[in-house]
Design an enzyme around this catalytic site. Sequence first.
Site, PDB file in Angstrom:
ATOM      1  N   HIS A 181       0.867  -1.181   0.000  1.00 56.01           N
ATOM      2  CA  HIS A 181       0.000   0.000   0.000  1.00 56.01           C
ATOM      3  C   HIS A 181       0.906   1.234   0.000  1.00 56.01           C
ATOM      4  O   HIS A 181       2.025   1.182   0.510  1.00 56.01           O
ATOM      5  CB  HIS A 181      -0.840  -0.059   1.284  1.00 56.01           C
ATOM      6  CG  HIS A 181      -1.889   0.986   1.428  1.00 56.01           C
ATOM      7  ND1 HIS A 181      -1.613   2.278   1.799  1.00 56.01           N
ATOM      8  CD2 HIS A 181      -3.232   0.919   1.284  1.00 56.01           C
ATOM      9  CE1 HIS A 181      -2.752   2.969   1.881  1.00 56.01           C
ATOM     10  NE2 HIS A 181      -3.749   2.164   1.565  1.00 56.01           N
TER      11      HIS A 181
ATOM     12  N   ASP B 217       3.129  -4.486   8.057  1.00 56.28           N
ATOM     13  CA  ASP B 217       1.929  -3.664   7.934  1.00 56.28           C
ATOM     14  C   ASP B 217       0.725  -4.608   8.076  1.00 56.28           C
ATOM     15  O   ASP B 217       0.360  -5.306   7.140  1.00 56.28           O
ATOM     16  CB  ASP B 217       1.940  -2.962   6.573  1.00 56.28           C
ATOM     17  CG  ASP B 217       0.627  -2.241   6.284  1.00 56.28           C
ATOM     18  OD1 ASP B 217      -0.252  -2.197   7.171  1.00 56.28           O
ATOM     19  OD2 ASP B 217       0.484  -1.729   5.154  1.00 56.28           O
TER      20      ASP B 217
ATOM     21  N   GLN C 158      -4.490  -5.004   7.111  1.00 55.69           N
ATOM     22  CA  GLN C 158      -5.512  -5.969   6.677  1.00 55.69           C
ATOM     23  C   GLN C 158      -5.467  -7.234   7.543  1.00 55.69           C
ATOM     24  O   GLN C 158      -6.504  -7.721   7.981  1.00 55.69           O
ATOM     25  CB  GLN C 158      -5.295  -6.352   5.206  1.00 55.69           C
ATOM     26  CG  GLN C 158      -5.459  -5.205   4.218  1.00 55.69           C
ATOM     27  CD  GLN C 158      -6.895  -4.721   4.088  1.00 55.69           C
ATOM     28  OE1 GLN C 158      -7.859  -5.443   4.340  1.00 55.69           O
ATOM     29  NE2 GLN C 158      -7.048  -3.463   3.691  1.00 55.69           N
TER      30      GLN C 158
ATOM     31  N   LYS D  76     -10.514  -0.362  10.358  1.00 53.14           N
ATOM     32  CA  LYS D  76     -10.724  -1.609   9.599  1.00 53.14           C
ATOM     33  C   LYS D  76     -11.081  -2.761  10.528  1.00 53.14           C
ATOM     34  O   LYS D  76     -11.595  -3.779  10.101  1.00 53.14           O
ATOM     35  CB  LYS D  76      -9.477  -1.971   8.794  1.00 53.14           C
ATOM     36  CG  LYS D  76      -9.149  -0.972   7.690  1.00 53.14           C
ATOM     37  CD  LYS D  76      -8.009  -1.466   6.845  1.00 53.14           C
ATOM     38  CE  LYS D  76      -7.285  -0.351   6.123  1.00 53.14           C
ATOM     39  NZ  LYS D  76      -7.974   0.198   4.966  1.00 53.14           N
TER      40      LYS D  76
ATOM     41  N   CYS E 163      -4.835   2.474  -3.584  1.00 52.82           N
ATOM     42  CA  CYS E 163      -3.586   2.952  -2.965  1.00 52.82           C
ATOM     43  C   CYS E 163      -2.449   1.968  -3.184  1.00 52.82           C
ATOM     44  O   CYS E 163      -1.603   1.763  -2.299  1.00 52.82           O
ATOM     45  CB  CYS E 163      -3.777   3.237  -1.477  1.00 52.82           C
ATOM     46  SG  CYS E 163      -4.910   4.560  -1.134  1.00 52.82           S
TER      47      CYS E 163
HETATM   48  C1  LIG Z   1      -2.366  -2.834   3.595  1.00 51.13           C
HETATM   49  C2  LIG Z   1      -2.730  -1.444   4.025  1.00 51.13           C
HETATM   50  N1  LIG Z   1      -1.801  -0.668   4.577  1.00 51.13           N
HETATM   51  C3  LIG Z   1      -2.076   0.560   5.021  1.00 51.13           C
HETATM   52  C4  LIG Z   1      -3.331   1.098   4.901  1.00 51.13           C
HETATM   53  C5  LIG Z   1      -3.578   2.483   5.402  1.00 51.13           C
HETATM   54  O1  LIG Z   1      -4.552   2.507   6.407  1.00 51.13           O
HETATM   55  P1  LIG Z   1      -4.987   3.907   7.011  1.00 51.13           P
HETATM   56  O2  LIG Z   1      -5.525   4.694   5.857  1.00 51.13           O
HETATM   57  O3  LIG Z   1      -6.025   3.606   8.024  1.00 51.13           O
HETATM   58  O4  LIG Z   1      -3.771   4.520   7.581  1.00 51.13           O
HETATM   59  C6  LIG Z   1      -4.340   0.342   4.309  1.00 51.13           C
HETATM   60  C7  LIG Z   1      -5.685   0.914   4.093  1.00 51.13           C
HETATM   61  O5  LIG Z   1      -6.323   0.678   3.103  1.00 51.13           O
HETATM   62  C8  LIG Z   1      -4.032  -0.971   3.877  1.00 51.13           C
HETATM   63  O6  LIG Z   1      -4.965  -1.749   3.327  1.00 51.13           O
END
Ligand SMILES: Cc1ncc(COP(=O)(O)O)c(C=O)c1O
Length: 415
Positions: A130, A208, A211, A234, A372
């Site tokens: 992401h 990270d 998910q 999430k 993203c």
């Molecule tokens: C794998 C992953 N990393 C990071 C993020 C970023 O999350 P946030 O926007 O809550 O910081 C997301 C959100 O879609 C994600 O799916």
Amino acid sequence: MDGVAASPFDVARIRQDFPILSQPQARGRPLVFLDSGASAQKPRVVIDAMVRCMETAYANVHRGAYRLSELATDAYEAARGATARFLNAADPREIVFTKNSTEAMNLVAHSWGRGVLQPGQAVLISELEHHANIVPWQMLRDDRGNELRVCRVTDAGELDMDDLEAKLADGKVGLVAVAHMSNVLGTVTPVDRIVALAHAHGAKVLLDGSQAAVHRRVDVQAIGCDFYCFTGHKLYGPTGIGVLWARLEHLERMPPFLGGGDMISVVTFEKSEWAPPPAKFEAGTPAIVEAVGLHAAIDYVTAIGMGAIEAHERALVDHATARLAQVPGLTLLGAAQDRGGVFAFGLDAAHPHDLATLLDRAGIAVRAGRHCAEPLHARFGLENGTTRASFGLYTTKDEIDLLAQALTEAREFFK
Ligand SMILES: Cc1ncc(COP(=O)(O)O)c(C=O)c1O
């Protein structure tokens, strides 16, 4: 509490916990919400806990010498304790509350990246990241010159582990930063092997878990990583709160990320001294009500059992894999062995945005675009992006059938 997993998972019962799922929708159809990977819906217990906090126990934390402030402080710190247990952290002081997982990764890049990572050391990410796990490292590279390496992803959407090992081989990588589960491919990455390889080559590991933490039980001590992050919204909790877990020894060595109130022990005009972690990384008034909401969300999923949630979602993944394969003209992105409930796909030449708009008319909420993850879409030659259906613990097989049916009809329409 994972023992609850032994009790049958009653999705119809669980759906009643989410007020939005029974709201009348614009076109008079029931809501088929297949965008939980972007942000999940909220159960009543989370909503109620936040309202109760504001109605009965709200004040600023760590400051007031009066009872209400003590109540709010206790609630905020109880959320930290619950989060530590949720991740099986060794110590609640290893939990830093952030705004979201994006901020958590920026915190590591700014603080550990600038304060501990040495000049000449590289950061190794992967093609399936992401943007939140790409851009902070690019900023670090551009600012400090730390090389950014990228591990390849196979055509099946899995990390190319030979490439990972090759890119670690010269011993120059200081940090491997990868997703525990892809928000596009659904791929669950082999974190045990990644940690073993990285540590063997002298690199730390950031996972990270934005998910993964929603769909699987995460035990940071068993995984053996150095940093882990996830985001509250999430995990059926509120927006505005995220979590960085880091080993205490790392937090102790890291300089602060933001300066201000609450993160200091002494301030003079000449210099300031930092509070110990986690306060060192929580400058200013934190997300108090959101922490209470996150605590309620963690209690909610823990009571259901992460094992039971995972089993339910595995059944959904199997069902979706079979049903989507029957939709003419549909191409799924990725076919990882170990995957969670995220399906990105293309349908013949239909533009993902047109497809999502058509599905919305059938009451089905999906996401369209590049989610993203622009470099990942470029890797697969999908510059227009994909349409993505992602599941939560309230998703049913019937909803997946409705999606497959609507996609089949959409194809006829576009033809
Ligand atoms: C794998 C992953 N990393 C990071 C993020 C970023 O999350 P946030 O926007 O809550 O910081 C997301 C959100 O879609 C994600 O799916």
